[in-house]
Design an enzyme around this catalytic site. Sequence first.
Site, PDB file in Angstrom:
ATOM      1  N   HIS A  24       8.276   1.400  -3.808  1.00 39.99           N
ATOM      2  CA  HIS A  24       9.505   0.684  -3.086  1.00 39.99           C
ATOM      3  C   HIS A  24      10.738   0.283  -3.689  1.00 39.99           C
ATOM      4  O   HIS A  24      10.447   0.428  -5.132  1.00 39.99           O
ATOM      5  CB  HIS A  24       9.050  -0.508  -2.224  1.00 39.99           C
ATOM      6  CG  HIS A  24       8.186  -1.580  -2.920  1.00 39.99           C
ATOM      7  ND1 HIS A  24       8.909  -2.233  -4.034  1.00 39.99           N
ATOM      8  CD2 HIS A  24       6.851  -1.964  -2.836  1.00 39.99           C
ATOM      9  CE1 HIS A  24       7.938  -3.213  -4.309  1.00 39.99           C
ATOM     10  NE2 HIS A  24       6.976  -3.114  -3.863  1.00 39.99           N
ATOM     11  N   HIS A  60       9.703  -1.521  -7.289  1.00 38.53           N
ATOM     12  CA  HIS A  60       9.497  -0.454  -8.387  1.00 38.53           C
ATOM     13  C   HIS A  60      10.460   0.193  -8.908  1.00 38.53           C
ATOM     14  O   HIS A  60      10.697   0.183 -10.366  1.00 38.53           O
ATOM     15  CB  HIS A  60       8.151   0.467  -7.721  1.00 38.53           C
ATOM     16  CG  HIS A  60       7.329  -0.080  -7.083  1.00 38.53           C
ATOM     17  ND1 HIS A  60       6.810   0.354  -5.786  1.00 38.53           N
ATOM     18  CD2 HIS A  60       6.151  -0.961  -7.673  1.00 38.53           C
ATOM     19  CE1 HIS A  60       5.736  -0.420  -5.559  1.00 38.53           C
ATOM     20  NE2 HIS A  60       5.350  -1.245  -6.653  1.00 38.53           N
ATOM     21  N   CYS A 108      -9.880 -10.284  -7.171  1.00 41.31           N
ATOM     22  CA  CYS A 108      -8.764  -9.853  -6.182  1.00 41.31           C
ATOM     23  C   CYS A 108      -8.308  -8.365  -6.589  1.00 41.31           C
ATOM     24  O   CYS A 108      -8.031  -8.169  -7.624  1.00 41.31           O
ATOM     25  CB  CYS A 108      -7.441 -10.532  -6.183  1.00 41.31           C
ATOM     26  SG  CYS A 108      -5.961  -9.660  -5.315  1.00 41.31           S
ATOM     27  N   CYS A 130      -4.623  -7.417  -6.970  1.00 45.82           N
ATOM     28  CA  CYS A 130      -4.364  -7.551  -8.450  1.00 45.82           C
ATOM     29  C   CYS A 130      -5.040  -6.867  -9.383  1.00 45.82           C
ATOM     30  O   CYS A 130      -4.805  -6.923 -10.814  1.00 45.82           O
ATOM     31  CB  CYS A 130      -4.378  -9.142  -8.790  1.00 45.82           C
ATOM     32  SG  CYS A 130      -3.358 -10.247  -7.885  1.00 45.82           S
ATOM     33  N   CYS A 132      -5.989 -14.703  -2.514  1.00 43.46           N
ATOM     34  CA  CYS A 132      -5.260 -14.447  -3.497  1.00 43.46           C
ATOM     35  C   CYS A 132      -3.679 -14.855  -3.336  1.00 43.46           C
ATOM     36  O   CYS A 132      -3.174 -14.535  -2.331  1.00 43.46           O
ATOM     37  CB  CYS A 132      -5.275 -13.082  -3.899  1.00 43.46           C
ATOM     38  SG  CYS A 132      -3.771 -12.668  -5.223  1.00 43.46           S
ATOM     39  N   HIS A 157      -1.544 -11.450  -3.112  1.00 39.92           N
ATOM     40  CA  HIS A 157      -1.593 -10.694  -1.988  1.00 39.92           C
ATOM     41  C   HIS A 157      -1.818 -11.093  -0.642  1.00 39.92           C
ATOM     42  O   HIS A 157      -1.833 -10.404   0.361  1.00 39.92           O
ATOM     43  CB  HIS A 157      -2.723  -9.805  -2.541  1.00 39.92           C
ATOM     44  CG  HIS A 157      -2.260  -8.651  -3.632  1.00 39.92           C
ATOM     45  ND1 HIS A 157      -2.400  -9.092  -4.901  1.00 39.92           N
ATOM     46  CD2 HIS A 157      -1.703  -7.515  -3.369  1.00 39.92           C
ATOM     47  CE1 HIS A 157      -1.925  -8.056  -5.568  1.00 39.92           C
ATOM     48  NE2 HIS A 157      -1.505  -7.161  -4.665  1.00 39.92           N
ATOM     49  N   LYS A 161       8.382 -12.160  -2.097  1.00 39.23           N
ATOM     50  CA  LYS A 161       8.108 -11.006  -2.868  1.00 39.23           C
ATOM     51  C   LYS A 161       7.902  -9.736  -1.938  1.00 39.23           C
ATOM     52  O   LYS A 161       7.072  -9.613  -1.039  1.00 39.23           O
ATOM     53  CB  LYS A 161       6.881 -11.036  -3.639  1.00 39.23           C
ATOM     54  CG  LYS A 161       6.901  -9.701  -4.822  1.00 39.23           C
ATOM     55  CD  LYS A 161       5.675  -9.923  -5.733  1.00 39.23           C
ATOM     56  CE  LYS A 161       5.549  -8.685  -6.565  1.00 39.23           C
ATOM     57  NZ  LYS A 161       4.107  -8.160  -6.446  1.00 39.23           N
ATOM     58  N   LYS A 198       4.663  -3.754  -0.164  1.00 40.02           N
ATOM     59  CA  LYS A 198       4.122  -2.814   0.776  1.00 40.02           C
ATOM     60  C   LYS A 198       3.076  -3.503   1.480  1.00 40.02           C
ATOM     61  O   LYS A 198       3.066  -3.164   2.975  1.00 40.02           O
ATOM     62  CB  LYS A 198       3.571  -1.493   0.119  1.00 40.02           C
ATOM     63  CG  LYS A 198       4.612  -0.393  -0.283  1.00 40.02           C
ATOM     64  CD  LYS A 198       4.869   0.485   1.018  1.00 40.02           C
ATOM     65  CE  LYS A 198       6.238   1.122   0.694  1.00 40.02           C
ATOM     66  NZ  LYS A 198       6.478   2.253   1.861  1.00 40.02           N
TER      67      LYS A 198
HETATM   68  N1  MSP Z   1      -0.610  -1.036 -12.519  1.00 38.01           N
HETATM   69  C1  MSP Z   1       0.006  -2.276 -12.709  1.00 38.01           C
HETATM   70  C2  MSP Z   1       0.747  -2.302 -14.063  1.00 38.01           C
HETATM   71  C3  MSP Z   1      -0.152  -1.937 -15.269  1.00 38.01           C
HETATM   72  S1  MSP Z   1       1.001  -1.877 -16.926  1.00 38.01           S
HETATM   73  C4  MSP Z   1      -0.180  -1.545 -17.911  1.00 38.01           C
HETATM   74  C5  MSP Z   1       0.916  -2.942 -11.441  1.00 38.01           C
HETATM   75  N2  MSP Z   1       1.495  -1.907 -10.966  1.00 38.01           N
HETATM   76  S2  MSP Z   1       2.136  -2.183  -9.595  1.00 38.01           S
HETATM   77  O1  MSP Z   1       2.427  -0.953  -9.084  1.00 38.01           O
HETATM   78  O2  MSP Z   1       1.736  -3.164  -8.734  1.00 38.01           O
HETATM   79  O3  MSP Z   1       3.643  -2.931 -10.053  1.00 38.01           O
HETATM   80  C6  MSP Z   1       4.498  -2.419 -11.059  1.00 38.01           C
HETATM   81  C7  MSP Z   1       5.558  -3.229 -11.204  1.00 38.01           C
HETATM   82  O4  MSP Z   1       6.307  -3.389 -10.189  1.00 38.01           O
HETATM   83  C8  MSP Z   1       5.312  -4.731 -11.520  1.00 38.01           C
HETATM   84  O5  MSP Z   1       6.102  -5.195 -13.045  1.00 38.01           O
HETATM   85  C9  MSP Z   1       5.625  -5.459 -10.458  1.00 38.01           C
HETATM   86  O6  MSP Z   1       6.090  -6.726 -10.864  1.00 38.01           O
HETATM   87  C10 MSP Z   1       6.829  -4.437  -9.847  1.00 38.01           C
HETATM   88  N3  MSP Z   1       7.209  -5.018  -8.714  1.00 38.01           N
HETATM   89  C11 MSP Z   1       6.306  -4.877  -7.519  1.00 38.01           C
HETATM   90  N4  MSP Z   1       7.040  -5.380  -6.535  1.00 38.01           N
HETATM   91  C12 MSP Z   1       8.020  -6.086  -6.944  1.00 38.01           C
HETATM   92  C13 MSP Z   1       9.298  -6.635  -6.370  1.00 38.01           C
HETATM   93  N5  MSP Z   1       9.316  -6.996  -4.959  1.00 38.01           N
HETATM   94  N6  MSP Z   1      10.466  -7.159  -6.965  1.00 38.01           N
HETATM   95  C14 MSP Z   1      10.404  -6.606  -8.390  1.00 38.01           C
HETATM   96  N7  MSP Z   1       9.435  -6.114  -9.128  1.00 38.01           N
HETATM   97  C15 MSP Z   1       8.171  -5.848  -8.276  1.00 38.01           C
HETATM   98  O7  MSP Z   1       0.818  -3.846 -11.611  1.00 38.01           O
END
Ligand code: MSP
Length: 525
Positions: free
Chosen positions: A21, A24, A130, A133, A156, A159, A306, A309
């Site tokens: 989304h 990311h 969790c 997380c 959590c 989540h 935040k 998905k």
């Molecule tokens: N797989 C772990 C990271 C491992 S790094 C060794 C993870 N993955 S994630 O897909 O859940 O998230 C990846 C990144 O996307 C994180 O930095 C997270 O903060 C960011 N974001 C997820 N949702 C977000 C928002 N709504 N806004 C900004 N960043 C967001 O965590």
Amino acid sequence: MAAGESFYIATPIFYVNDVPHIGHAYTEVAADVLARWHRQAGDDTWLLTGTDEHGQKILRTAVANDTTPKAWADKLVADAWQPLLKTINISNDDFIRTTDERHEKAVLIFLQKLYDDGFIYSGEYEGYYCVGCEEYKQLDDLMETPDGDFAGQLVCKIHGRPVEILKEKNYFFRMSDFQQKLLDLYESQPDFIQPESVRNEIIQFVRGGLDDLSISRSSFDWGITIPWDHSHVLYVWFDALLNYITAIGYGTDTATFERRWPAVQLVGKDIARFHAVIWPAMLMAAGLPVPRKVFGHGWLLVGGEKMSKSKLTGIAPSEITDTFGADAFRYYFMRAISFGQDGSFSWEDLSARYQAELANGFGNLASRVIAMVTRYRGGAVPTPGPFTEADEAIFATARRVTAEADADVERLAIHDALASIWTLVDELNGYITIQEPWAIAKDPARAERLDTVLFTVVRGLGTLAVLLAPVIPEAAAKLWASIGGLGALSEQDIRAAFDWAGGPVVTPLASSLFPRIDQSESPAA
Ligand code: MSP
């Protein structure tokens, strides 16, 4: 930073349980802007991104979709995560998957070293976990929900889903040994964690005491097998964090590893603890340098929460790029949100900034200047006459914003860099309004003045093309080609953006850099 230094920047690696989304995509764009900027500054730049594919979350998703975790990961990487990079124009140098053989091999080397050096022992653990997380939780991290689907259960805080109680024989990493060393690191390298709000939170957390970390699981097998005990797989975060070094040759190509490491790491603030506590402790245990910086950026919020998905608030990046284009996507998120703080996404704000700043402010400036040089001088870039104070003021601004933007990028304040660059856009527009080249053009006696004015605005546009190339690479490249910039735009020295080389002629733009968008086409309508 002096030109020519190593600049290694990494994004987190993304879970492949679902499609990306805009949250990311936000991290990807920020990392990409910094990488492109540093490449243009002549630094030995490397941008790494990738996917996090082991662990219970991915396993459960695969099972729920009637497939194997590897097949699921392959599909998501090919259909969603790799295409994302194209959608938003990311110039990554590498893409690591934690299921890559190169990663798994190097993880085993790291793990064995820590085991041999006495940093890992076997023990028993019971705690809340969790799966969202992929983290053991303390009571502080949980809340009891009074109503809804999970009424009365501990969920959590991130989540909003119930945690599980896990009791297992595990291998543990002696993280508690590193409490003081970490506090010393935060003290001696004050910009190790940024921004300040995240730094303070981490320091407070570590001051509160560190437990050893459970780093293995035996109740499922989707992970890297622990080399000395095949009934356990490695904890997914311990595995994932290592991607930053396995991707650049740790354990296999020492020369490349030493050339690139340490990295600047961009992470969302929700995963700053993993990166600013566990990760440096792991590196210290292995006798390796810690990251140069861990920057915890804010969240994209939807309706004050935040975006995610799992809460059904996720917006696919292509929903925006299909209408506005990749450049506008990149510009909007970098400009509208102070990097390091949370920011609310809204279609109205995106639309308004697109129209005011990209279409009217910048795009229109470019079209007008090119059209005037074409119309009044047949496309030839004129030789200027004597400069007036007004012309000199434009050159001074170009020089000032070049330096300011570079200093802003150095401290990862991308929004400030853009605000600064935009002062040149605004001044050029103001200059044209005041100079009125269309009026000068009517007076043959003032031909030399018209030459000077046109020359001055073309100079300004070239500076903008060079400075904006990292943020809006497609539009900047079109502009560069149109004003006859010499050489590849991506190779223009960004620290000398005020002083670029151009050819003798401009060629009209085939289309507006940022065409007006019929509001009825926007998904907001
Ligand atoms: N797989 C772990 C990271 C491992 S790094 C060794 C993870 N993955 S994630 O897909 O859940 O998230 C990846 C990144 O996307 C994180 O930095 C997270 O903060 C960011 N974001 C997820 N949702 C977000 C928002 N709504 N806004 C900004 N960043 C967001 O965590």
